[in-house]
Design a protein around this motif. Structure first.
Motif, PDB file in Angstrom:
ATOM      1  N   LYS A  97       6.826 -25.494 -13.115  1.00 55.36           N
ATOM      2  CA  LYS A  97       7.480 -24.195 -13.613  1.00 55.36           C
ATOM      3  C   LYS A  97       7.636 -23.192 -12.501  1.00 55.36           C
ATOM      4  CE  LYS A  97       7.486 -25.222 -17.969  1.00 55.36           C
ATOM      5  NZ  LYS A  97       8.738 -25.768 -18.484  1.00 55.36           N
ATOM      6  N   SER A  98       6.947 -23.664 -11.361  1.00 54.67           N
ATOM      7  CA  SER A  98       7.274 -22.814 -10.008  1.00 54.67           C
ATOM      8  C   SER A  98       8.532 -23.100  -9.453  1.00 54.67           C
ATOM      9  CB  SER A  98       6.162 -23.140  -8.836  1.00 54.67           C
ATOM     10  OG  SER A  98       5.954 -24.612  -8.768  1.00 54.67           O
ATOM     11  N   GLY A 100      11.303 -22.159 -10.379  1.00 59.94           N
ATOM     12  CA  GLY A 100      12.171 -21.144 -10.830  1.00 59.94           C
ATOM     13  C   GLY A 100      13.060 -21.216 -11.853  1.00 59.94           C
ATOM     14  N   ALA A 101      13.086 -19.872 -12.402  1.00 59.63           N
ATOM     15  CA  ALA A 101      14.100 -19.989 -13.668  1.00 59.63           C
ATOM     16  C   ALA A 101      15.339 -20.852 -13.581  1.00 59.63           C
ATOM     17  CB  ALA A 101      14.240 -18.431 -14.140  1.00 59.63           C
ATOM     18  N   GLU A 102      16.217 -20.638 -12.805  1.00 58.69           N
ATOM     19  CA  GLU A 102      17.349 -21.317 -12.604  1.00 58.69           C
ATOM     20  C   GLU A 102      17.241 -22.798 -12.568  1.00 58.69           C
ATOM     21  OE1 GLU A 102      21.489 -21.717  -9.991  1.00 58.69           O
ATOM     22  OE2 GLU A 102      20.122 -20.177  -9.319  1.00 58.69           O
ATOM     23  N   ASN A 104      14.468 -24.471 -13.650  1.00 57.72           N
ATOM     24  CA  ASN A 104      13.906 -24.960 -14.758  1.00 57.72           C
ATOM     25  C   ASN A 104      14.987 -24.901 -15.905  1.00 57.72           C
ATOM     26  OD1 ASN A 104      11.442 -24.964 -13.878  1.00 57.72           O
ATOM     27  ND2 ASN A 104      10.862 -23.153 -13.939  1.00 57.72           N
ATOM     28  N   ALA A 105      15.982 -24.285 -15.871  1.00 55.37           N
ATOM     29  CA  ALA A 105      17.195 -24.065 -16.880  1.00 55.37           C
ATOM     30  C   ALA A 105      18.019 -25.189 -16.787  1.00 55.37           C
ATOM     31  CB  ALA A 105      17.889 -22.584 -16.989  1.00 55.37           C
ATOM     32  N   GLU A 108      16.169 -28.479 -17.984  1.00 57.21           N
ATOM     33  CA  GLU A 108      16.045 -28.368 -19.424  1.00 57.21           C
ATOM     34  C   GLU A 108      17.288 -29.129 -19.737  1.00 57.21           C
ATOM     35  OE1 GLU A 108      13.415 -28.462 -21.375  1.00 57.21           O
ATOM     36  OE2 GLU A 108      12.421 -28.283 -19.430  1.00 57.21           O
TER      37      GLU A 108
END
Length: 170
Positions: A97-98, A100-102, A104-105, A108
């Motif tokens: 998860k480290s 980063g949000a972008e 990780n998105a 997914e």
């Protein structure tokens, strides 16, 4: 031969084997690119060549992923089979998860697009037709043999998923 020569020779052979075994495998996953864009680029290349796409999903963190990449690069029969029939890409997946949000998105979205292949572990291979449809998800454990991969099993996998094999039904 004296015992001393035998011991020195044995040590030299063991050291040579140890050094060879410790040679790091080439990192093949580009962690900076968007995996969806990478798949789209491979699809564009495949369309005009009557090829399918094989996505090797994994990462530079995965020793089995790097071993497989090493095998398909160094074995001339496998490399030729792939070159003739597929656009082959190493699609990076970072399970942390480290990232980063972008990232990780993106990960997914990539997993969803490829039919959620992570349930099989890594590496996992996803065969796409030239339209981008998922034809097959291959669990890599069925290709393993000992601490590596079976040439016969790897060749059988790729031959079974060439465009000619799929489209002719043979």
């Amino acid at each position: 031969m004296t015992i001393r020569k035998i011991i020195v020779t044995s040590i030299a052979v063991l050291l040579g084997t140890f050094v060879y075994a410790q040679t790091p495998l080439k990192k093949v996953y580009d962690e900076t690119i968007n995996p969806i864009e990478q798949i789209d680029q491979a699809l564009s290349k495949a369309k005009g060549k009557h090829k399918y796409i094989v996505c090797q999903v994994g990462g530079n963190w995965c020793p089995w992923c790097l071993r497989f990449a090493d095998v398909i690069t160094k074995d001339k029969d496998i490399a030729q089979l792939i070159a003739n029939n597929f656009e082959y890409i190493h699609v990076n997946y970072n399970p942390r998860k480290s990232a980063g949000a972008e990232k990780n998105a993106q990960a997914e979205a990539m997993l969803k697009r490829l039919g959620n292949p992570s349930r099989f572990g890594y590496p996992v291979f996803v065969v796409l037709n030239s339209k981008g449809d998922v034809l097959h998800i291959q669990d890599s454990s069925f290709l393993e043999e000992g601490q590596g991969y079976s040439k016969d099993k790897v060749i059988r996998f790729f031959k079974n998923w060439t465009p000619q094999a799929v489209e002719s039904g043979k």
